[in-house]
Design an enzyme around this catalytic site. Structure first.
Site, PDB file in Angstrom:
ATOM      1  N   HIS A  31      -8.775   7.462  -1.330  1.00  0.00           N
ATOM      2  CA  HIS A  31      -7.647   7.004  -0.528  1.00  0.00           C
ATOM      3  C   HIS A  31      -6.410   6.828  -1.421  1.00  0.00           C
ATOM      4  CE1 HIS A  31      -6.308   4.018   2.878  1.00  0.00           C
ATOM      5  NE2 HIS A  31      -5.352   4.838   2.511  1.00  0.00           N
TER       6      HIS A  31
ATOM      7  N   HIS B 185       0.862  -1.192   0.000  1.00  0.00           N
ATOM      8  CA  HIS B 185       0.000   0.000   0.000  1.00  0.00           C
ATOM      9  C   HIS B 185       0.891   1.232   0.000  1.00  0.00           C
ATOM     10  CE1 HIS B 185      -3.087   2.825   0.857  1.00  0.00           C
ATOM     11  NE2 HIS B 185      -2.744   3.028   2.106  1.00  0.00           N
TER      12      HIS B 185
ATOM     13  N   ASP C  65       0.870  -4.630 -19.967  1.00  0.00           N
ATOM     14  CA  ASP C  65       1.813  -5.633 -19.470  1.00  0.00           C
ATOM     15  C   ASP C  65       1.471  -6.074 -18.049  1.00  0.00           C
ATOM     16  OD1 ASP C  65       3.418  -5.864 -21.725  1.00  0.00           O
ATOM     17  OD2 ASP C  65       4.793  -4.276 -21.097  1.00  0.00           O
TER      18      ASP C  65
HETATM   19 ZN   LIG Z   1      -3.351   4.688   3.163  1.00  0.00          ZN
END
Ligand SMILES: [Zn+2]
Length: 232
Positions: free
Chosen positions: A169, A95, A120
């Site tokens: 986010h 993340h 790809d």
């Molecule tokens: Zn985050």
């Protein structure tokens, strides 16, 4: 040191994120699973990248219990756990809040597949989730973040689409290994940058042609892949 392999893999992955320019401050984390042992390793919460060591990685089981480690795991641990539980074919999750991919996430827009760099890695646009509800945000927020990703992936193969933008986010990526998830995180940022520039140059630009998408994705992935060296 117990769980040496995943500790070292996650340590290397976490260090690669700022080195690749994907992380500012401590906004990011990586995890790697050892499915035989029923655990995963993840970055500790809020520790400076300079102070990380393989020993400081936290070992968590798939029920969310800390198995080994003195530090608290990343606050995003429930999202990682949710994805590692649901996507059994993956071995690691990354993340970041990398700038351009996060701009698409904040705008609530998927990243259209405009070219072969994108093809790809992804077999179509990079998907974006719906916005989270007030109940999801005030409840088990990080676990529910995983659930909105799973909702978006209903009918999608996580290896054909090795990442997602969480609305408002930022991106999450994954792969068979955490090193692969890091590579996809780098690719997603690069793809977001190129897509944004392509949209400026040609506001009416359409997605890549099907035959070119198939050519690039399928030569690297799936049963008929022939790009690179065979996996062991
Ligand atoms: Zn985050």
């Amino acid at each position: 040191m117990m769980y040496k392999d995943i500790r070292e893999q996650v340590y290397e992955a976490n260090l690669a994120l700022p080195r690749q320019g994907l992380i500012n401050l401590t906004f990011g984390n990586a995890s790697a699973a050892d499915r035989d042992k029923g655990v995963f390793a993840i970055k500790p919460s809020g520790v400076d990248y300079d102070d990380l060591t393989p020993e400081s990685m936290v070992i968590v089981d798939f029920e969310g219990k800390i198995v080994e480690g003195n530090l608290r795991p990343s606050s995003d641990t429930p999202t990682h756990r949710c994805l590692l539980l649901a996507f059994e074919e993956i071995g690691g999750v990354v993340h970041t809040h990398s700038t351009r991919a996060t701009a698409f996430a904040q705008a609530g827009k998927p990243i259209p597949n405009f070219g072969t760099t994108h093809a790809d890695y992804f077999y179509g646009e990079i998907p974006v989730t719906r916005k989270m509800t007030p109940e999801e945000i005030s409840g088990g927020y990080e676990w529910e973040t995983g659930n909105v990703i799973l909702e978006r992936f209903s009918g999608l193969n996580p290896l054909d689409f090795p990442g997602v933008l969480v609305n408002r986010h930022a991106p999450f990526t994954w792969g068979k290994t955490v090193a692969k998830a890091v590579e996809v995180a780098v690719a997603v940022e690069c793809i977001a940058h190129m897509a944004w520039m392509s949209m400026q140059l040609n506001p009416g630009l359409q997605a890549i042609e099907r035959e070119l998408l198939d050519k690039h994705f399928l030569r690297k992935h799936g049963a008929t892949a022939y790009y690179g060296q065979p996996e062991e």
